[in-house]
Each structure stands twice: as structure tokens, then as C-alpha cells.
Design a protein around this motif. Structure first.
Motif, PDB file in Angstrom:
ATOM      1  N   HIS A 103       1.924  23.533  52.977  1.00 53.51           N
ATOM      2  CA  HIS A 103       3.181  23.173  53.648  1.00 53.51           C
ATOM      3  C   HIS A 103       3.080  23.450  55.148  1.00 53.51           C
ATOM      4  CE1 HIS A 103       5.604  22.537  49.944  1.00 53.51           C
ATOM      5  NE2 HIS A 103       4.761  23.437  49.436  1.00 53.51           N
ATOM      6  N   LEU A 104       2.457  24.568  55.484  1.00 57.49           N
ATOM      7  CA  LEU A 104       2.276  24.921  56.889  1.00 57.49           C
ATOM      8  C   LEU A 104       1.399  23.890  57.601  1.00 57.49           C
ATOM      9  CD1 LEU A 104       2.824  27.101  59.088  1.00 57.49           C
ATOM     10  CD2 LEU A 104       0.660  28.149  58.391  1.00 57.49           C
ATOM     11  N   ILE A 105       0.317  23.488  56.961  1.00 56.47           N
ATOM     12  CA  ILE A 105      -0.556  22.472  57.550  1.00 56.47           C
ATOM     13  C   ILE A 105       0.179  21.147  57.686  1.00 56.47           C
ATOM     14  CG2 ILE A 105      -2.581  21.029  57.069  1.00 56.47           C
ATOM     15  CD1 ILE A 105      -4.021  23.556  56.135  1.00 56.47           C
ATOM     16  N   LEU A 133       7.966  23.194  57.999  1.00 59.64           N
ATOM     17  CA  LEU A 133       7.906  24.524  58.629  1.00 59.64           C
ATOM     18  C   LEU A 133       9.089  25.387  58.184  1.00 59.64           C
ATOM     19  CD1 LEU A 133       6.724  23.456  62.186  1.00 59.64           C
ATOM     20  CD2 LEU A 133       5.365  24.592  60.416  1.00 59.64           C
ATOM     21  N   SER A 134      10.265  24.794  58.096  1.00 58.84           N
ATOM     22  CA  SER A 134      11.440  25.536  57.614  1.00 58.84           C
ATOM     23  C   SER A 134      11.256  25.960  56.162  1.00 58.84           C
ATOM     24  CB  SER A 134      12.707  24.689  57.752  1.00 58.84           C
ATOM     25  OG  SER A 134      12.978  24.421  59.098  1.00 58.84           O
ATOM     26  N   GLN A 137       6.168  13.497  64.289  1.00 54.36           N
ATOM     27  CA  GLN A 137       7.107  13.221  63.205  1.00 54.36           C
ATOM     28  C   GLN A 137       7.970  14.472  63.040  1.00 54.36           C
ATOM     29  OE1 GLN A 137       5.308  11.148  59.757  1.00 54.36           O
ATOM     30  NE2 GLN A 137       3.419  11.158  60.990  1.00 54.36           N
ATOM     31  N   VAL A 138       8.933  14.587  63.940  1.00 55.59           N
ATOM     32  CA  VAL A 138       9.680  15.821  64.139  1.00 55.59           C
ATOM     33  C   VAL A 138      10.450  16.254  62.887  1.00 55.59           C
ATOM     34  CG1 VAL A 138      11.510  16.891  65.513  1.00 55.59           C
ATOM     35  CG2 VAL A 138       9.835  15.394  66.611  1.00 55.59           C
ATOM     36  N   ASP A 139      11.153  15.332  62.268  1.00 56.43           N
ATOM     37  CA  ASP A 139      11.963  15.707  61.098  1.00 56.43           C
ATOM     38  C   ASP A 139      11.098  16.229  59.957  1.00 56.43           C
ATOM     39  OD1 ASP A 139      14.340  15.089  62.364  1.00 56.43           O
ATOM     40  OD2 ASP A 139      14.382  13.029  61.609  1.00 56.43           O
ATOM     41  N   SER A 140       9.967  15.581  59.721  1.00 58.74           N
ATOM     42  CA  SER A 140       9.065  16.043  58.659  1.00 58.74           C
ATOM     43  C   SER A 140       8.472  17.398  59.011  1.00 58.74           C
ATOM     44  CB  SER A 140       7.951  15.024  58.435  1.00 58.74           C
ATOM     45  OG  SER A 140       8.485  13.812  57.957  1.00 58.74           O
ATOM     46  N   ALA A 141       8.082  17.558  60.268  1.00 53.41           N
ATOM     47  CA  ALA A 141       7.529  18.848  60.709  1.00 53.41           C
ATOM     48  C   ALA A 141       8.558  19.950  60.526  1.00 53.41           C
ATOM     49  CB  ALA A 141       7.106  18.757  62.172  1.00 53.41           C
ATOM     50  N   ARG A 142       9.775  19.693  60.955  1.00 58.40           N
ATOM     51  CA  ARG A 142      10.852  20.672  60.833  1.00 58.40           C
ATOM     52  C   ARG A 142      11.085  21.032  59.365  1.00 58.40           C
ATOM     53  NH1 ARG A 142      14.858  18.071  63.745  1.00 58.40           N
ATOM     54  NH2 ARG A 142      14.151  19.063  65.665  1.00 58.40           N
ATOM     55  N   PHE A 143      11.065  20.030  58.488  1.00 59.04           N
ATOM     56  CA  PHE A 143      11.293  20.261  57.064  1.00 59.04           C
ATOM     57  C   PHE A 143      10.234  21.197  56.478  1.00 59.04           C
ATOM     58  CE2 PHE A 143      10.222  19.209  52.676  1.00 59.04           C
ATOM     59  CZ  PHE A 143      11.428  19.456  52.044  1.00 59.04           C
ATOM     60  N   PHE A 149       6.896  30.337  62.233  1.00 58.90           N
ATOM     61  CA  PHE A 149       7.895  30.631  63.260  1.00 58.90           C
ATOM     62  C   PHE A 149       7.452  30.120  64.629  1.00 58.90           C
ATOM     63  CE2 PHE A 149       9.340  34.093  60.330  1.00 58.90           C
ATOM     64  CZ  PHE A 149      10.685  33.743  60.281  1.00 58.90           C
ATOM     65  N   LEU A 150       6.183  30.362  64.955  1.00 58.24           N
ATOM     66  CA  LEU A 150       5.660  29.911  66.250  1.00 58.24           C
ATOM     67  C   LEU A 150       5.750  28.395  66.381  1.00 58.24           C
ATOM     68  CD1 LEU A 150       2.507  32.188  66.625  1.00 58.24           C
ATOM     69  CD2 LEU A 150       4.525  32.225  68.085  1.00 58.24           C
ATOM     70  N   TYR A 151       5.253  27.682  65.374  1.00 57.05           N
ATOM     71  CA  TYR A 151       5.250  26.225  65.426  1.00 57.05           C
ATOM     72  C   TYR A 151       6.669  25.658  65.479  1.00 57.05           C
ATOM     73  CZ  TYR A 151       0.311  26.527  64.032  1.00 57.05           C
ATOM     74  OH  TYR A 151      -1.032  26.813  63.967  1.00 57.05           O
ATOM     75  N   LEU A 152       7.553  26.199  64.652  1.00 59.20           N
ATOM     76  CA  LEU A 152       8.909  25.661  64.607  1.00 59.20           C
ATOM     77  C   LEU A 152       9.657  25.930  65.913  1.00 59.20           C
ATOM     78  CD1 LEU A 152      11.013  24.130  63.014  1.00 59.20           C
ATOM     79  CD2 LEU A 152      11.708  26.283  61.950  1.00 59.20           C
ATOM     80  N   THR A 153       9.488  27.106  66.472  1.00 57.89           N
ATOM     81  CA  THR A 153      10.145  27.413  67.749  1.00 57.89           C
ATOM     82  C   THR A 153       9.615  26.505  68.850  1.00 57.89           C
ATOM     83  OG1 THR A 153      10.363  29.720  67.040  1.00 57.89           O
ATOM     84  CG2 THR A 153      10.771  29.248  69.356  1.00 57.89           C
TER      85      THR A 153
END
Length: 187
Positions: free
Chosen positions: A51-53, A71-72, A63-69, A85-89
Motif C-alpha cells: 500500500h505504501l509503494i 497513504l492514508s 495521481q493525487v487522489d489514489s496516492a492520498r487514499f 506520514f512523510l509522503y502524505l504531508t
């Protein structure tokens, strides 16, 4: 009578993770990393590294929405993943989403109160708000927490100087000379 036995090769999730990470970080083949990570999630849905990858790959492919999903999802399932946390921030800062960036940085600081990177990311998130007083206030806190960091000291000095340098002043001087024919100068 001849009997053939065909056995499918079993996919080892750890080696798949290593290959997926290699595609992401070394080959920079984000699409292949995404495909492999989805396969990894299919084989081991609770393996959060996939999931992190995926979150990181989607982040790098904008692909911001997918990345946010993704990482969250990692943070919600196990907040011990510092990279999530680092990537999402960073994603929220890149998207100029100050409220989400601040919220993520604050949550990260709950788990990692001594991690300087999260303080720096929070500073960037606060800076997005264009509230100079709030930025100066947070920088003051950071300079006390990290008194040997000359970059923080310099940022604080520059911001304080900028906040007082946008002023207009009027001054009048008269200069006289004791030579014949040269009168006073009015400045």
C-alpha cells in the motif's frame, strides 16, 4: 501411462515486494511498480508495504487522489509507518492543501515528537497559509527546540526583518559648507 504434473510457481510476497521496490526506486518504472503492488495486495491484503509503494507510485505519477487514499490507509492501519506520514504531508504541501498538511504533520508529531523532518514539514504547511505572524511564532518555537540550526535562525531573522522593513519614513537634513559660493544642501 504418462502423467504430467504442472504446478504453478508460488509468488513469494517478500521477493515481490523487493522487486516492486526496485521498479519504483531504481528503474523509476512507476506503472510496473503499480501493477506489481496491486498483485502484492491481491496476494497479501494486510501487507502494508505494498500500500505504501502504491501511494508513493501514485504520488510520483501525479495521481493525487489514489496516492492520498493508499497513504492514508497505511497510516490508519498502522501509524508506525513514518514514511507514510512523510509522503502524505509532502503530497498535501505540493497540492497547497494547508489544512490537510497541518493535520497530517500534527498526527505524525504525536507519534514522532523528536523527528525534526515533521517539524520542517509543518513549517512549510504553516507557510502556505501566508500568515506571517503564525510562521514567525512557529519559527520561534523551532529555534528554541533546535538552537544550533542556523537555517532556522536565518529564516526567523529574515521574516522578522521583512515584517518591519515594509515601512515608510521621512527624514530631512540640511548640510552647510563654509566655502564661498556654495550654500547649504537640503536633503
Amino acid at each position: 501411462m504418462l502423467s504430467l504434473t504442472i504446478s504453478a510457481q508460488k509468488i513469494d510476497t517478500d521477493s515481490l515486494l523487493v522487486k516492486t521496490s526496485y521498479e519504483l526506486n531504481t528503474n523509476k518504472n512507476y506503472e510496473k511498480a503499480i501493477q506489481m503492488a496491486h498483485l502484492g495486495i491481491k496476494k497479501a491484503p494486510d501487507y502494508l508495504d505494498f500500500h505504501l509503494i502504491l501511494g508513493r507510485s501514485y504520488m510520483l505519477t501525479k495521481q493525487v487522489d489514489s496516492a492520498r487514499f493508499y497513504l492514508s490507509h497505511v497510516i490508519d492501519k498502522n501509524p508506525k509507518y513514518k514514511d507514510a506520514f512523510l509522503y502524505l504531508t509532502k503530497l498535501e504541501i505540493d497540492e497547497k492543501n494547508s489544512p490537510n498538511a497541518n493535520a497530517t504533520a500534527d498526527k505524525a508529531l504525536q507519534f514522532y515528537p523528536d523527528e525534526k523532518d515533521f517539524y520542517m514539514l509543518k513549517l512549510q504547511a504553516i507557510d502556505l497559509e501566508n500568515d506571517q505572524e503564525k510562521t514567525i511564532s512557529f519559527l520561534t518555537i523551532l529555534t528554541k527546540k533546535y538552537p544550533t540550526d542556523s537555517n532556522l535562525q536565518q529564516q526567523l531573522i529574515e521574516l522578522k526583518y521583512k515584517s518591519v522593513s515594509d515601512r515608510l519614513g521621512v527624514n530631512y537634513n540640511i548640510t552647510t559648507f563654509d566655502r564661498y559660493g556654495i550654500g547649504p544642501w537640503h536633503l
